[in-house]
Design an enzyme around this catalytic site. Structure first.
Site: not given
Ligand code: UDP
Length: 143
Positions: A11, A51, A59, A87, A93, A104, A114, A117, A128
């Protein structure tokens, strides 16, 4: 064990802090192979579409603003149980709740910014990957 493909984003916060290489190192150390990668600066429409499932959440506007605030790296990772394996190294998250040593925990500041993704299921991964990559851009790792 099933060989899977999953989708990853580094990100804008992590790209801005020059953490691309460090995060790629986490993928490769975990046995995940990068089979496609590129840098993008998302448009508002691209971020909203990606998203879309969160469009009713409070948010959402801030998330879209953050995801369009600078360039990102998008990549497809391949490996055994890649969705779950990715993951696990990503962490929770909210980085405050992420296990020590996860991406993270080590590179993120807050639940809003964060660092990375990762697809949460095989179905999400397929959607995705197709959102950002054409079939021709995926490079099977044959050697
Ligand atoms: N997010 C946020 N505030 C929240 C929850 C989520 O800004 O209270 C953002 C955060 O960037 C997160 C993304 O929305 O990564 C998607 O949320 P999700 O619950 O799907 O978490 P993830 O799958 O990314 O761990």
């Amino acid at each position: 064990m099933a060989i899977e493909r999953t989708f990853s984003i580094i990100k804008p916060d992590a790209v801005a802090k020059n953490h691309i290489g460090a995060i790629y190192n986490r993928f490769e150390t975990a046995g995940l192979k990068i089979v496609a990668a590129k840098m993008l600066h998302l448009t508002k429409e691209q971020a909203e579409g990606f998203y879309a499932e969160h469009s009713e959440r409070g948010f959402f506007g801030a998330l879209v603003a953050f995801m369009t605030s600078g360039p990102i790296m998008v990549q497809v990772l391949e490996g055994e149980n890649a969705v779950l394996a990715h993951r696990e190294i990503l962490g929770a998250t909210n980085p405050a709740q992420a296990a020590p040593g996860t991406i993270r925990a080590d590179f993120a500041q807050s639940i809003d910014e964060n660092a990375a993704h990762g697809s949460d299921s095989l179905a999400s991964a397929e959607r995705e990957i197709a959102y950002f990559f054409s079939a021709e851009e995926l490079c099977p790792r044959t050697r």
